[in-house]
Design a protein around this motif. Structure first.
Motif, mmCIF file in Angstrom:
data_model
loop_
_atom_site.group_PDB
_atom_site.id
_atom_site.type_symbol
_atom_site.label_atom_id
_atom_site.label_comp_id
_atom_site.label_asym_id
_atom_site.label_seq_id
_atom_site.Cartn_x
_atom_site.Cartn_y
_atom_site.Cartn_z
ATOM 1 N N GLU A 48 0.822 -1.199 0.000
ATOM 2 C CA GLU A 48 0.000 0.000 0.000
ATOM 3 C C GLU A 48 0.865 1.261 0.000
ATOM 4 O O GLU A 48 1.778 1.402 0.814
ATOM 5 N N VAL A 49 0.584 2.166 -0.934
ATOM 6 C CA VAL A 49 1.354 3.414 -1.009
ATOM 7 C C VAL A 49 0.481 4.640 -0.744
ATOM 8 O O VAL A 49 1.005 5.755 -0.657
ATOM 9 N N ALA A 50 -0.819 4.457 -0.621
ATOM 10 C CA ALA A 50 -1.722 5.597 -0.430
ATOM 11 C C ALA A 50 -1.318 6.390 0.812
ATOM 12 O O ALA A 50 -1.065 5.830 1.876
ATOM 13 N N GLY A 51 -1.234 7.711 0.643
ATOM 14 C CA GLY A 51 -0.902 8.588 1.748
ATOM 15 C C GLY A 51 0.579 8.696 2.053
ATOM 16 O O GLY A 51 0.976 9.462 2.937
ATOM 17 N N LYS A 52 1.418 7.967 1.321
ATOM 18 C CA LYS A 52 2.860 8.001 1.572
ATOM 19 C C LYS A 52 3.559 8.927 0.589
ATOM 20 O O LYS A 52 3.082 9.171 -0.518
ATOM 21 N N ARG A 53 4.714 9.444 1.007
ATOM 22 C CA ARG A 53 5.526 10.315 0.156
ATOM 23 C C ARG A 53 6.545 9.429 -0.564
ATOM 24 O O ARG A 53 7.365 8.776 0.079
ATOM 25 N N LEU A 54 6.470 9.391 -1.880
ATOM 26 C CA LEU A 54 7.305 8.510 -2.697
ATOM 27 C C LEU A 54 8.182 9.350 -3.627
ATOM 28 O O LEU A 54 7.686 10.227 -4.334
ATOM 29 N N LEU A 55 9.474 9.058 -3.619
ATOM 30 C CA LEU A 55 10.434 9.690 -4.523
ATOM 31 C C LEU A 55 10.901 8.663 -5.540
ATOM 32 O O LEU A 55 11.375 7.585 -5.172
ATOM 33 N N HIS A 56 10.786 8.999 -6.818
ATOM 34 C CA HIS A 56 11.253 8.132 -7.893
ATOM 35 C C HIS A 56 12.514 8.738 -8.489
ATOM 36 O O HIS A 56 12.469 9.801 -9.126
ATOM 37 N N LEU A 57 13.646 8.080 -8.287
ATOM 38 C CA LEU A 57 14.907 8.529 -8.850
ATOM 39 C C LEU A 57 15.028 8.049 -10.291
ATOM 40 O O LEU A 57 14.642 6.931 -10.615
ATOM 41 N N GLN A 58 15.606 8.903 -11.158
ATOM 42 C CA GLN A 58 15.777 8.590 -12.582
ATOM 43 C C GLN A 58 14.426 8.236 -13.209
ATOM 44 O O GLN A 58 14.226 7.176 -13.787
ATOM 45 N N THR A 76 7.150 12.456 -6.065
ATOM 46 C CA THR A 76 8.163 13.353 -6.607
ATOM 47 C C THR A 76 9.025 12.534 -7.557
ATOM 48 O O THR A 76 9.516 11.467 -7.183
ATOM 49 N N GLY A 77 9.187 13.008 -8.772
ATOM 50 C CA GLY A 77 10.082 12.363 -9.731
ATOM 51 C C GLY A 77 11.316 13.222 -9.930
ATOM 52 O O GLY A 77 11.214 14.457 -9.984
ATOM 53 N N LEU A 78 12.461 12.599 -10.054
ATOM 54 C CA LEU A 78 13.722 13.316 -10.242
ATOM 55 C C LEU A 78 14.459 12.721 -11.430
ATOM 56 O O LEU A 78 14.610 11.501 -11.527
ATOM 57 N N LEU A 97 -3.005 14.966 -12.202
ATOM 58 C CA LEU A 97 -2.216 14.725 -10.998
ATOM 59 C C LEU A 97 -1.219 15.846 -10.695
ATOM 60 O O LEU A 97 -0.336 15.675 -9.865
ATOM 61 N N ALA A 98 -1.389 16.979 -11.338
ATOM 62 C CA ALA A 98 -0.431 18.070 -11.142
ATOM 63 C C ALA A 98 -0.383 18.538 -9.694
ATOM 64 O O ALA A 98 0.652 19.031 -9.229
ATOM 65 N N ASP A 99 -1.481 18.344 -8.944
ATOM 66 C CA ASP A 99 -1.503 18.797 -7.553
ATOM 67 C C ASP A 99 -0.848 17.803 -6.603
ATOM 68 O O ASP A 99 -0.541 18.155 -5.458
ATOM 69 N N ARG A 100 -0.615 16.551 -7.055
ATOM 70 C CA ARG A 100 -0.014 15.539 -6.182
ATOM 71 C C ARG A 100 1.304 15.006 -6.728
ATOM 72 O O ARG A 100 1.878 14.083 -6.158
ATOM 73 N N ALA A 101 1.775 15.587 -7.823
ATOM 74 C CA ALA A 101 3.005 15.099 -8.451
ATOM 75 C C ALA A 101 3.928 16.278 -8.730
ATOM 76 O O ALA A 101 3.510 17.278 -9.302
ATOM 77 N N ARG A 102 5.186 16.124 -8.341
ATOM 78 C CA ARG A 102 6.191 17.158 -8.572
ATOM 79 C C ARG A 102 7.367 16.518 -9.291
ATOM 80 O O ARG A 102 7.749 15.386 -8.998
ATOM 81 N N PHE A 103 7.956 17.237 -10.230
ATOM 82 C CA PHE A 103 9.109 16.726 -10.961
ATOM 83 C C PHE A 103 10.250 17.729 -10.862
ATOM 84 O O PHE A 103 10.059 18.935 -11.055
ATOM 85 N N VAL A 104 11.430 17.211 -10.553
ATOM 86 C CA VAL A 104 12.611 18.012 -10.254
ATOM 87 C C VAL A 104 13.737 17.618 -11.203
ATOM 88 O O VAL A 104 13.980 16.423 -11.416
#
Length: 266
Positions: A48-58, A76-78, A97-104
């Motif tokens: 389960e990932v709902a409600g968790k902060r997930l960072l995707h590298l590469q 967050t994607g990097l 999903l722009a309000d729940r997804a950030r890309f760096v």
């Protein structure tokens, strides 16, 4: 660290975005329509990932990142490619999903600075990522620094055994312990689509022991290491499609691991 590999690879991946965005392999129209590139075993292993902060590298163009977002994670994607991040941001807007997804935009080795010391519940790294990194010890230290206490790294990768096999999937043609980076020059990506203009890349090969040792050396605890007898494309001509998008050796053919997955906790 010599940064030539970084410049060359960034140019190569900037160019790949042009090809990948229009490819049937990545199928952006299908993704916009609700398709997910995540494999069923990934969802089962990470849970389960709902409600968790997930960072995707590469994260490349962000489809895996956004798929975790569709499952309820704050994502967050990097990625080091400006063009890939631009595509990912546009895709996030397209699927709501722009309000729940950030890309760096950042190289992995600068991730802690780019993210200003943020910590995450999950760091996710997907297929074909580690071959682009020269220093796994430093990578693992960065991953550990990005995780909150109790957070997990979930890593899914192609098994390094596959890099030493010949085209028949049976003979050993390449050195498993090769230490020198390999400079490649190919005018095609792994997808369908037009030729690349930036054709050169530099890749680094890492045995499984190096990967696991880097993680434990960074203070992470391995909760599982699963080796899988299947992969996601016809890596060798002998492989058969067992189910849509899942390929394995035919009955009677000696099997070797084709993929692996690791869950490691801080």
């Amino acid at each position: 660290m010599n940064d030539d590999w970084l410049t060359v690879n960034r140019e190569n991946w900037d160019d790949r975005v042009r090809v990948h965005a229009g490819s049937a392999f990545y199928d952006l129209p299908g993704f916009r329509g609700g398709a997910s590139p995540l494999r069923s075993f990934e969802r089962a292993e990470l849970g389960e990932v709902a409600g968790k902060r997930l960072l995707h590298l590469q994260c490349h163009m962000g489809q895996d990142t956004l798929s975790w977002g569709r499952l309820g994670a704050e994502v967050t994607g990097l990625d080091f490619s400006v063009k890939a991040v631009e595509q990912a941001r546009a895709l996030a807007a397209d699927v709501g999903l722009a309000d729940r997804a950030r890309f760096v935009v950042s190289d992995v080795y600068e991730a802690e600075t780019a993210l200003a010391g943020e910590r995450f519940d999950i760091v996710y790294t997907g297929l074909g990522a580690l071959v682009w990194l020269p220093d796994l010890t430093r990578w693992a230290e960065i991953v550990a620094g990005l995780l909150r206490e109790g957070g997990v790294l979930y890593l899914v990768e192609f098994h390094p055994v596959t890099d030493m096999l010949g085209e028949d999937g049976r003979t050993v043609d390449h050195d498993y312990f090769a230490e020198e980076p390999q400079r490649e020059d190919h005018d095609r990506s792994y997808t369908d689509g037009p030729a690349l203009e930036k054709t050169v890349s530099v890749q680094f090969f890492h045995p499984l022991g190096e990967i696991v040792s880097a993680l434990t050396g960074a203070g992470l605890t391995i909760e599982f290491l699963h080796e899988h007898p299947f992969t996601l494309f016809r890596r060798f001509p002998v492989l058969e499609e067992r189910e849509p998008g899942i390929f394995g050796f035919p009955p009677g053919h000696p099997r070797v691991p084709l993929m692996f997955s690791v869950l490691a906790r801080r």
